[in-house]
Design a protein around this motif. Structure first.
Motif, PDB file in Angstrom:
ATOM      1  N   VAL A  48      30.981  -5.303   8.095  1.00 20.16           N
ATOM      2  CA  VAL A  48      30.005  -4.815   9.034  1.00 20.16           C
ATOM      3  C   VAL A  48      28.658  -5.952   8.755  1.00 20.16           C
ATOM      4  N   GLY A  49      28.831  -6.775   7.856  1.00 20.89           N
ATOM      5  CA  GLY A  49      27.902  -7.746   7.786  1.00 20.89           C
ATOM      6  C   GLY A  49      28.328  -9.209   7.201  1.00 20.89           C
ATOM      7  N   PHE A  50      27.838 -10.130   7.789  1.00 18.84           N
ATOM      8  CA  PHE A  50      28.019 -11.537   7.264  1.00 18.84           C
ATOM      9  C   PHE A  50      27.039 -12.518   7.219  1.00 18.84           C
ATOM     10  N   VAL A  51      27.277 -13.069   6.105  1.00 18.45           N
ATOM     11  CA  VAL A  51      26.281 -14.381   5.747  1.00 18.45           C
ATOM     12  C   VAL A  51      26.650 -15.684   5.845  1.00 18.45           C
ATOM     13  N   SER A  52      26.244 -16.543   6.890  1.00 21.23           N
ATOM     14  CA  SER A  52      26.909 -17.803   6.818  1.00 21.23           C
ATOM     15  C   SER A  52      25.846 -19.028   6.369  1.00 21.23           C
ATOM     16  N   GLN A  53      26.473 -19.744   5.438  1.00 17.88           N
ATOM     17  CA  GLN A  53      25.520 -20.850   5.033  1.00 17.88           C
ATOM     18  C   GLN A  53      25.698 -22.013   5.967  1.00 17.88           C
ATOM     19  N   GLY A  54      24.612 -22.162   6.907  1.00 19.06           N
ATOM     20  CA  GLY A  54      24.794 -23.446   7.826  1.00 19.06           C
ATOM     21  C   GLY A  54      24.389 -24.575   7.252  1.00 19.06           C
ATOM     22  N   THR A  81       0.728  -1.343  -0.047  1.00 17.32           N
ATOM     23  CA  THR A  81      -0.042   0.088  -0.111  1.00 17.32           C
ATOM     24  C   THR A  81       0.826   1.138   0.080  1.00 17.32           C
ATOM     25  N   ASP A  82       2.234   1.111   0.533  1.00 16.62           N
ATOM     26  CA  ASP A  82       2.951   2.384   0.404  1.00 16.62           C
ATOM     27  C   ASP A  82       3.632   2.429  -0.869  1.00 16.62           C
ATOM     28  N   SER A  83       3.951   3.543  -1.338  1.00 20.50           N
ATOM     29  CA  SER A  83       4.697   3.756  -2.684  1.00 20.50           C
ATOM     30  C   SER A  83       6.139   3.279  -2.782  1.00 20.50           C
ATOM     31  N   LEU A  84       6.477   2.889  -3.762  1.00 23.98           N
ATOM     32  CA  LEU A  84       7.738   2.352  -4.179  1.00 23.98           C
ATOM     33  C   LEU A  84       8.786   3.524  -3.907  1.00 23.98           C
ATOM     34  N   ASP A  85       9.820   3.366  -2.980  1.00 19.25           N
ATOM     35  CA  ASP A  85      10.731   4.352  -2.570  1.00 19.25           C
ATOM     36  C   ASP A  85      12.002   3.613  -2.981  1.00 19.25           C
ATOM     37  N   LEU A  86      12.595   3.851  -4.111  1.00 23.28           N
ATOM     38  CA  LEU A  86      13.757   3.156  -4.325  1.00 23.28           C
ATOM     39  C   LEU A  86      14.998   3.690  -3.784  1.00 23.28           C
ATOM     40  N   LYS A  87      15.892   2.956  -3.238  1.00 22.87           N
ATOM     41  CA  LYS A  87      16.910   3.509  -2.475  1.00 22.87           C
ATOM     42  C   LYS A  87      18.392   2.983  -3.149  1.00 22.87           C
ATOM     43  N   LYS A  88      19.463   3.790  -2.953  1.00 24.35           N
ATOM     44  CA  LYS A  88      20.471   3.426  -3.777  1.00 24.35           C
ATOM     45  C   LYS A  88      21.420   2.635  -2.529  1.00 24.35           C
ATOM     46  N   VAL A  89      21.705   1.413  -3.062  1.00 25.38           N
ATOM     47  CA  VAL A  89      22.550   0.750  -2.170  1.00 25.38           C
ATOM     48  C   VAL A  89      23.982   0.974  -1.993  1.00 25.38           C
ATOM     49  N   ASP A  90      24.273   1.069  -0.682  1.00 25.33           N
ATOM     50  CA  ASP A  90      25.900   1.561  -0.597  1.00 25.33           C
ATOM     51  C   ASP A  90      26.733   0.150  -0.850  1.00 25.33           C
ATOM     52  N   PRO A  91      27.341   0.084  -2.322  1.00 21.31           N
ATOM     53  CA  PRO A  91      28.096  -0.870  -2.439  1.00 21.31           C
ATOM     54  C   PRO A  91      29.405  -1.325  -1.768  1.00 21.31           C
ATOM     55  N   ASN A  92      29.795   0.170  -0.857  1.00 25.55           N
ATOM     56  CA  ASN A  92      30.848  -0.097  -0.287  1.00 25.55           C
ATOM     57  C   ASN A  92      31.084  -0.653   1.126  1.00 25.55           C
ATOM     58  N   LYS A  93      29.625  -1.046   1.437  1.00 22.95           N
ATOM     59  CA  LYS A  93      29.452  -1.920   2.713  1.00 22.95           C
ATOM     60  C   LYS A  93      30.247  -3.031   2.797  1.00 22.95           C
ATOM     61  N   ALA A  94      31.199  -3.536   3.618  1.00 21.75           N
ATOM     62  CA  ALA A  94      31.940  -4.649   3.657  1.00 21.75           C
ATOM     63  C   ALA A  94      31.324  -5.786   4.384  1.00 21.75           C
ATOM     64  N   PHE A 115      22.698  -5.733   2.512  1.00 19.34           N
ATOM     65  CA  PHE A 115      23.101  -4.695   1.882  1.00 19.34           C
ATOM     66  C   PHE A 115      22.451  -3.447   1.716  1.00 19.34           C
ATOM     67  N   PHE A 116      21.142  -3.600   1.539  1.00 21.49           N
ATOM     68  CA  PHE A 116      20.013  -2.775   1.855  1.00 21.49           C
ATOM     69  C   PHE A 116      19.876  -2.412   3.264  1.00 21.49           C
ATOM     70  N   VAL A 117      19.716  -3.050   4.093  1.00 30.36           N
ATOM     71  CA  VAL A 117      19.307  -2.635   5.260  1.00 30.36           C
ATOM     72  C   VAL A 117      20.526  -1.721   5.925  1.00 30.36           C
ATOM     73  N   LEU A 118      21.848  -2.281   5.796  1.00 27.08           N
ATOM     74  CA  LEU A 118      22.932  -1.628   6.132  1.00 27.08           C
ATOM     75  C   LEU A 118      23.071  -0.253   5.539  1.00 27.08           C
ATOM     76  N   THR A 119      22.478  -0.111   4.310  1.00 29.90           N
ATOM     77  CA  THR A 119      22.543   1.290   3.746  1.00 29.90           C
ATOM     78  C   THR A 119      21.436   2.173   4.405  1.00 29.90           C
ATOM     79  N   ILE A 120      20.509   1.705   4.994  1.00 29.24           N
ATOM     80  CA  ILE A 120      19.426   2.812   5.516  1.00 29.24           C
ATOM     81  C   ILE A 120      19.411   2.681   7.047  1.00 29.24           C
ATOM     82  N   GLU A 121      20.093   1.889   7.843  1.00 28.41           N
ATOM     83  CA  GLU A 121      20.120   1.719   9.239  1.00 28.41           C
ATOM     84  C   GLU A 121      21.563   1.479   9.694  1.00 28.41           C
ATOM     85  N   SER A 122      21.887   1.934  10.682  1.00 28.29           N
ATOM     86  CA  SER A 122      23.272   1.757  11.508  1.00 28.29           C
ATOM     87  C   SER A 122      23.179   1.082  12.735  1.00 28.29           C
ATOM     88  N   ASP A 123      21.840   1.148  13.364  1.00 21.31           N
ATOM     89  CA  ASP A 123      21.666   0.522  14.805  1.00 21.31           C
ATOM     90  C   ASP A 123      21.561  -0.719  14.568  1.00 21.31           C
TER      91      ASP A 123
END
Length: 184
Positions: free
Chosen positions: A66-72, A29-42, A142-150
């Protein structure tokens, strides 16, 4: 040509087109708000395997990561009996690295509260990636780390279904899927 391993078919196309309406999400229901993802996030991705060396993992988790995805394994289990390795993950989490665990299986869902090994991963700071694919978890991180720092808010957003990328255990679709599996 296309298969979604963690979700039942939305419909079938043959002579007729049959759509399973109760599985189709309503449009946002909300409008599409495109965000530029920061490709420099490690951010890094690593497949768990027996005999992982904590020195190698520690170097991967070093700053500026700042972010790590594990394949368990299976439902997200990892080398939780390796206390030195778990301490490396905990130290990374404590300094702000978001740790997301997905399965290396073709289909399935991660719930770190299912088995004792998952609980050890949770204690080290990992969050369940539920049924997100590795690619979905990486993109979302990548997206969440671009829009949030907490870190707490980042982890909450990673466990939340933003656009149909995951099914948490409490969503109606997950409940429906569990009911269907019980009827088989």
């Amino acid at each position: 040509a296309f298969e979604s391993p963690n979700f039942p078919p939305l419909g079938r196309i043959g002579v007729d087109i049959d759509i399973v309406e109760e599985l189709v999400l309503p449009p946002p229901t909300d409008s599409l708000d495109l965000k530029k993802v920061d490709p420099n996030k490690a951010i890094s991705v690593m497949r768990f395997f027996p005999g992982m060396d904590e020195v190698v993992v520690e170097s991967i988790l070093a700053s500026p990561l700042v972010g790590f995805v594990s394949q368990g394994f299976g439902v997200g289990n990892g080398p939780s009996d390796d206390t030195e390795l778990m301490a490396v993950f905990k130290a990374a989490h404590d300094r702000g690295v978001t740790l997301v665990d997905v399965t290396q299986c073709f289909s399935g869902s991660v719930n770190l509260e299912t088995y004792e090994t998952g609980n050890a991963m949770k204690d080290a700071g990992f969050i369940s990636g539920y049924d997100m694919s590795t690619e979905a978890a990486l993109t979302k991180l990548f997206f969440v780390l671009t829009i949030e720092s907490d870190q707490v808010k980042i982890e909450e957003m990673m466990k939340e279904d933003l656009r149909g990328e995951l099914t948490s255990p409490d969503t109606p679709v997950a409940v429906l899927r569990r009911m269907r599996s019980l009827l088989r």
